[in-house]
Motif scaffolding. Structure first.
Motif, short mmCIF file in Angstrom:
data_model
loop_
_atom_site.label_atom_id
_atom_site.label_comp_id
_atom_site.label_asym_id
_atom_site.label_seq_id
_atom_site.Cartn_x
_atom_site.Cartn_y
_atom_site.Cartn_z
N MET A 6 68.97 14.35 10.11
CA MET A 6 68.13 14.21 11.29
C MET A 6 67.47 15.54 11.64
N PHE B 99 67.78 13.49 17.89
CA PHE B 99 68.64 12.31 17.98
C PHE B 99 69.00 12.02 19.43
N PHE C 64 65.90 8.77 15.84
CA PHE C 64 65.76 10.17 15.46
C PHE C 64 64.63 10.31 14.44
#
Length: 250
Positions: free
Chosen positions: A151, A156, A161
């Motif tokens: 990510m 996130f 994300f």
């Protein structure tokens, strides 16, 4: 919007039963699993569903002759099998000139607790039609079984994300997270141009993950940890859990 369901696999994890009936035809309630997956795609907005199948699986076509879906159904035979990316590539001529993202639902993955595909469509619309990959959290010791997400830092929010990288079946030490691909993709049609010259990866197969990884250099991709539960009906344990969660469907 068009949807694609790869469903040509041998079903070896469920042998010997899958020598008699395709895993996609295993009953969940009064209907086969593949019918529930087609329903999910149509409810998410698909007006055409393309099923990648095999000449060895005539039962799939026979079912839909008996119970036609409320959308156009197109069949593509996959003779050789060289991984998920290779299966998706069989539909390149149908999809490569599309403008909208293409929904891909794995034929051996049922999702209970909501329509994951419809939720991913919403995430895409909220992000200018970007690609979205459905994800789930998995135990760290099992990351080597999945495509694992990296990510972008600070992106996130618990569900959505920005994807920075994706690694197919990494070792525990190399895994960037424990967030895994979970049987649903909504991808920019450009993915087909990457698949056409994609080299074999893990297991000597053409990996869809590898093509997505290359596409990341030019196209933004989001991950979405959907709240529903994925059930892998390609093995007995996953199938029985699907029956517990979805057995009354149909």
């Amino acid at each position: 919007m068009k949807a694609l369901i790869p469903a040509a696999g041998h079903g070896t994890r469920f042998a010997p039963w899958t020598t008699l009936i395709p895993k996609e035809m295993l009953p969940v309630g009064a209907r086969p699993a593949i019918a529930l997956i087609v329903d999910e795609a149509i409810e998410a907005g698909a007006d055409e569903v393309v099923i990648i199948t095999s000449p060895e699986k005539p039962l799939l076509k026979k079912w839909f002759e008996k119970e036609p879906p409320k959308a156009k159904l197109t069949w593509v035979d996959q003779i050789d099998r060289h991984g998920l990316g290779h299966a998706v590539l069989q539909a390149a001529e149908i999809f490569e000139n599309e403008k909208d993202p293409i929904l891909i639902l794995l034929g051996d993955a049922l999702v209970s607790g909501g329509n994951a595909s419809a939720e991913m469509m919403k995430v895409s619309r909220e992000n200018n039609g970007a690609s979205v990959i459905g994800c789930e959290e998995v135990p760290r010791e099992r990351v080597s079984r999945y495509g694992i997400m990296k990510m972008a830092e600070g992106s996130f929010d618990g569900r959505v994300f920005t994807l920075e990288d994706i690694v197919e079946k990494p070792s525990l030490e190399e895994a960037p997270s424990n967030i895994a691909v979970a049987g649903r993709y909504l991808l920019n049609p450009a993915v087909f141009s990457y698949l056409k010259d994609q080299r074999a990866g893990v297991g000597g197969e053409i990996q869809l993950t590898d093509a997505i990884r290359r596409m990341l250099a030019e196209k933004k991709v989001f991950g979405y940890v959907y709240p529903g539960k994925r059930h892998d009906i390609g093995n007995p344990q996953g199938y029985f859990k699907a029956l517990e969660a979805m057995g009354e469907n149909g």
